[in-house]
Design a protein around this motif. Sequence first.
Motif, PDB file in Angstrom:
ATOM      1  N   HIS A 298      14.376  -9.302  -2.371  1.00 52.97           N
ATOM      2  CA  HIS A 298      14.301  -9.090  -0.928  1.00 52.97           C
ATOM      3  C   HIS A 298      14.048 -10.383  -0.159  1.00 52.97           C
ATOM      4  CE1 HIS A 298      13.277  -5.232  -2.884  1.00 52.97           C
ATOM      5  NE2 HIS A 298      14.052  -4.737  -1.941  1.00 52.97           N
ATOM      6  N   ASP A 409       6.819  -6.612   4.395  1.00 53.63           N
ATOM      7  CA  ASP A 409       7.623  -5.498   3.875  1.00 53.63           C
ATOM      8  C   ASP A 409       8.341  -5.889   2.590  1.00 53.63           C
ATOM      9  OD1 ASP A 409       6.824  -3.918   5.960  1.00 53.63           O
ATOM     10  OD2 ASP A 409       8.728  -3.968   7.045  1.00 53.63           O
ATOM     11  N   GLN A 413       7.877  -4.335  -1.330  1.00 53.81           N
ATOM     12  CA  GLN A 413       8.994  -3.826  -2.117  1.00 53.81           C
ATOM     13  C   GLN A 413       9.097  -4.536  -3.460  1.00 53.81           C
ATOM     14  OE1 GLN A 413      12.425  -4.210   0.402  1.00 53.81           O
ATOM     15  NE2 GLN A 413      11.713  -2.691   1.859  1.00 53.81           N
ATOM     16  N   ASP A 414       8.876  -5.846  -3.462  1.00 54.72           N
ATOM     17  CA  ASP A 414       8.985  -6.598  -4.712  1.00 54.72           C
ATOM     18  C   ASP A 414       7.805  -6.343  -5.644  1.00 54.72           C
ATOM     19  OD1 ASP A 414      11.462  -7.927  -4.435  1.00 54.72           O
ATOM     20  OD2 ASP A 414      10.581  -9.377  -3.077  1.00 54.72           O
TER      21      ASP A 414
END
Length: 553
Positions: A298, A409, A413-414
Amino acid sequence: MAAAEEEVLGLLVGAVDQGTTSTRFLVFNSKTAELVSHHQIEITQEFPREGWVEQNPKEILLSVYECIEKTCEKLELLNIDRANVKAIGVANQRETTVVWDKITGEPLYNAVVWLDLRTQSTVENLNKRIPRNNNFVKSKTGLPVSTYFSAVKVRWLLDNVKKVQKAVEEDRALFGTIDSWLIWNLTGGTKGGVHCTDVTNASRTMLFNIHSLEWDKELCEFFEIPMKILPNVRSSSEIYGLMKVGALEGVPISGCLGDQSAALVGQMCFQDGQAKNTYGTGCFLLCNTGHKCVFSDHGLLTTVAYKLGRDKPVCYALEGSVAIAGALVSWLKNNLGIINRSHEIEELAKEVGTSYGCYFVPAFSGLYAPYWEPSARGIICGLTQFTNKCHIAYAALEAVCFQTREIWDAMNQDCGIPLNHLQVDGRMTDNKILMQLQADILCIPIIKSSMPEATALGAAMAAGAAEGVGIWNLELDSLSAFTMERFEPQINAEESEIRYSTWKKAVMKSMGWVTTESSESGDSSIFGSLHLGFFIVSSMVMLIGARYISGIP
C-alpha cells in the motif's frame, strides 16, 4: 565532577540533531533523560531552480561546531563541567547527499536535499530498466526508485558536476549522507577522519541490501555508482571515533541514527507494533516490525529501524513519508506572508475553528507515500468569497493531518492489526489545534510525551548505551516516566470520513501538473513553470480578492 554532583545529575550525553531547517546540540542527563542544556541555529536552504533544494555542507558543519561550543558555554553557566559529557550521538536529516574531496576536505557540490526533485527523469529512465516480474531494487532495499533517495542524487552529481567526475576518477571523492559528512569532519577530516555511516542511514540510499546489511554490488552497478566512494556501514550504537575538535575534544562519538529512527528509539518504540509520528519539515510515521522485513502492498517503505550494537539484532520498520508538514507553515509565513511567526498559525486557525470547505494539498515536492507521484503540485480547493486567511491556516493544519491519515490507513492494512493510538513528537506537536485535529481525523487518541526532543534523545540513548561507554541502560524505568498529554477524538467517525473523502478528491486534482522535462531542466509548461506561490496567490486574488487574503473585513 564531584561524587555528590554526579549522584544528582548522572553522567551527561550529548546529541547532534541536524535537521532540514536547523542544527541543534542537546545534552541529556543519563539518569533521568531530562534535557540539561541545548543550542540551536537555523540552516539556509537554497532553491536554484524550480524543484531544486540545496544546502551548503560547510554551513551545516560550522553550525554543528557552533552549537556544541555554545551548549558547553551554557553548561558552565549552570556550573556544570563540560567534562561530564561522556558520549555524543548524531541524528541527521536522511537521504540528503554530499560528495566531498578527501584530500582537501572541501565539498564538491552543495548538499542535494532529500526533497529535491531534479532527478525525476532519471528516476523514470531507471524504472524502465527494472523487469516487471523482478523489482530487485525494491526487494533488496524496501524502497521504490524515487527522487527521494540518495542513489539518484549521486547519479545526478556524477552525470552533471565535472568536479565530482574528476574527483571520482582520481580516487579523491567520498560520498555520504549528512551523518557521514559530520562524523568524518568531527573525527579529524583530512587528518584521519572516519568515513562511516550506520545501517539506518545506509538503508535510505537505495544502494544497501537491508537483508544482508551490506552495500549491494548489483544495486551499485544498476545505478552506476562506484563502491569505493561509499562509507563503511556500522551499527547504530558503537564507538565510531573520538572528537578531534572543539570543546568536547576526546569525547567518543558512539551513536548514529537517521532522524526518524532516532525518534522511534527516543519514543521507546522497541516492541513490534509500536508506532510514532514525527511532525517536522515533513511528517514521518514509523511502525516497529521487529526482526522481520514487512513489505508493503500500500505504498509504504520498508526500512531499517535500528541496530543498537555490533552484536545486537537488527530491527525493521514500515514507514510512511510525507514531504511537506512544517514546511507548509514556513511557506505560509515566507511566501504568502499571512503569518509573521510559525506559532501564529494556531491563533489564526482558532479564530474560525473550521476550514469552511477549503482544502489544501501541499504537494510542493510531489506526493510521497502512499502515491509516490512526482508530477503532483500544491493546490487549494473549495475557495469562496467567504474564504479568508484564517480558513487557509486551518486548511493547512488539516492537510498535515489528512496526509497522516493516508499513511495511517496504509499502515493498518499492511500490519493487519489496527493500531489503537499514535505517539507523536516534533516541534509541530506544540500546536494543540493540530493535535486535536489529528485525533479527530484518525478517530484514535494521540499521545504526546512531555519530552518533545525524541529525535535527539534517541541519538543520545544510542550513544550512551554503546559498548565501551555503557552509561545508559535502554531498559531504564525512568525513561518511561515522562508525563503524557492525551488528545481524544471529539467528532464522530462519519463526519471524519466525509472530510477525509473530500480531501482525497482534492489530492486527485493535484496530480499530473508537471512534465519530466520541466522538472529536470528547470524549463516549464504553462502549469509546471509557474512558481507555486505566484500561482496560488494569483488564483486567490481573482477568486476572493486581496482583502480576504489579508483578512481585512
